[in-house]
Design a protein around this motif. Structure first.
Motif, mmCIF file in Angstrom:
data_model
loop_
_atom_site.group_PDB
_atom_site.id
_atom_site.type_symbol
_atom_site.label_atom_id
_atom_site.label_comp_id
_atom_site.label_asym_id
_atom_site.label_seq_id
_atom_site.Cartn_x
_atom_site.Cartn_y
_atom_site.Cartn_z
ATOM 1 N N ASP A 1 48.574 -26.434 -3.420
ATOM 2 C CA ASP A 1 48.530 -27.635 -3.580
ATOM 3 C C ASP A 1 50.056 -28.427 -2.925
ATOM 4 O OD1 ASP A 1 46.960 -30.250 -2.398
ATOM 5 O OD2 ASP A 1 46.983 -30.939 -4.286
ATOM 6 N N PRO A 2 50.420 -28.580 -1.962
ATOM 7 C CA PRO A 2 49.638 -28.875 -0.588
ATOM 8 C C PRO A 2 49.061 -27.309 -0.379
ATOM 9 C CG PRO A 2 51.997 -29.183 -0.309
ATOM 10 C CD PRO A 2 52.015 -29.078 -1.726
ATOM 11 N N PRO A 3 48.482 -27.177 0.465
ATOM 12 C CA PRO A 3 47.929 -25.562 0.971
ATOM 13 C C PRO A 3 48.662 -24.399 1.687
ATOM 14 C CG PRO A 3 46.512 -26.670 1.659
ATOM 15 C CD PRO A 3 47.567 -27.776 1.174
ATOM 16 N N VAL A 4 49.173 -23.590 0.870
ATOM 17 C CA VAL A 4 49.703 -22.530 1.866
ATOM 18 C C VAL A 4 48.475 -21.788 2.711
ATOM 19 C CG1 VAL A 4 51.602 -20.600 2.081
ATOM 20 C CG2 VAL A 4 51.563 -21.962 0.816
ATOM 21 N N TRP A 5 48.183 -21.912 4.292
ATOM 22 C CA TRP A 5 47.131 -21.283 4.848
ATOM 23 C C TRP A 5 48.015 -19.189 5.542
ATOM 24 C CZ3 TRP A 5 43.536 -23.298 6.984
ATOM 25 C CH2 TRP A 5 43.247 -24.887 6.873
ATOM 26 N N TYR A 6 46.569 -18.749 5.443
ATOM 27 C CA TYR A 6 46.872 -17.887 5.545
ATOM 28 C C TYR A 6 45.688 -16.914 6.224
ATOM 29 C CZ TYR A 6 49.585 -17.057 1.269
ATOM 30 O OH TYR A 6 50.354 -16.913 0.066
#
Length: 259
Positions: A31-36
């Motif tokens: 958080d904040p999100p890291v996207w995969y």
């Protein structure tokens, strides 16, 4: 993965599902999100297979698996591994992202299985049917919301109808031993009488942290093998008055949170 790459992955990995089925499209950490980015069966396979960013095992169709003994029930078909790993610290939330989910009835579970270290092949070289899986998260019918047919299952509660993604967060146990793992998310839909629909997807994790815990052997399951195909919680008619009174969820395997 940089923020720019993460955003590009997010935009490119929202499947355009045309039927009632679906699958796990992305993962986020932090958080904040890291996207995969995960696999998208609606996109060109040659642009995804073997790509250095691919953290997810390949699932080639949004259709379900119908048998508890299907050889692909562990990680879906064909289950071909990608080479990458999602970095996550024990104790963090790993969120599974679905861009489309319609089915409303049935349990959801998240599982882990430990892999050998990278110098011994890591998660890429394992046979997922031989792994020892343990459950870290589950949810079914939300208590107090009604009976099997009319109550609210978590599968329905996590759906969004405003175009935003359906988010399924699960915590990686804080005391988990550091290492490489495969995470397995499964949605089991039981809305059709005696015809369970399994929707499993798997991804590779690199878990860090000071933990040293793994479950005892009594908590491990194999896929296939974890489910008895004749289990009345699988061969079920949710509209039957008798079943509404006798249905019992399978016991929890949430071990590490209590160790």
């Amino acid at each position: 993965m940089s923020l720019t790459l993460a955003l590009l992955a997010l935009l490119s990995a929202a499947p355009h599902f045309a039927s009632a089925h679906g699958g796990l499209a992305n993962y986020t950490v932090g958080d904040p999100p890291v996207w995969y980015r995960g696999y998208d069966p609606d996109e060109n396979a040659t642009e995804q297979d073997g790509q250095p960013w691919m953290v997810q095992r390949k699932w080639a169709s949004i259709d379900p698996i119908f048998s508890a003994t299907d050889p692909y029930i562990a990680c879906n078909k064909p289950g071909t591994p990608g080479p990458a790993y999602i970095p996550v610290t024990a104790g963090q939330n790993l969120t599974a992202v679905y861009w489309y989910w319609l089915h409303p009835v049935g349990p959801m579970t998240a599982w882990l299985a430990a892999c050998p270290p990278l110098d011994k092949g890591g998660c890429v070289g394992v046979d997922v049917n031989q792994l020892d899986w343990f459950k870290i998260w589950e949810a079914g019918l939300i208590p107090g919301t009604g009976n099997l047919a009319e109550g609210i299952w978590y599968q329905k509660a996590f759906q969004n109808w405003d175009g935003s993604p359906d988010l399924w967060p699960a915590t990686i146990p804080a005391t988990l031993k550091a290492g490489l793992y495969i995470v397995r998310h499964e949605i089991l839909s039981i809305h059709i009488e005696n015809k369970p629909q399994f929707y499993p997807e798997c991804a590779h994790l690199n878990v860090t942290g000071p933990g040293t815990d793994l479950p005892p052997s009594s908590f491990y399951k194999k896929f296939p093998g974890a489910y008895d195909p004749d289990d009345p919680s699988l061969k079920i008619d949710i509209y039957s008055d008798a079943m509404r009174k006798t249905y019992v969820s399978r016991p929890s395997l949430l071990l590490l949170e209590h160790s």
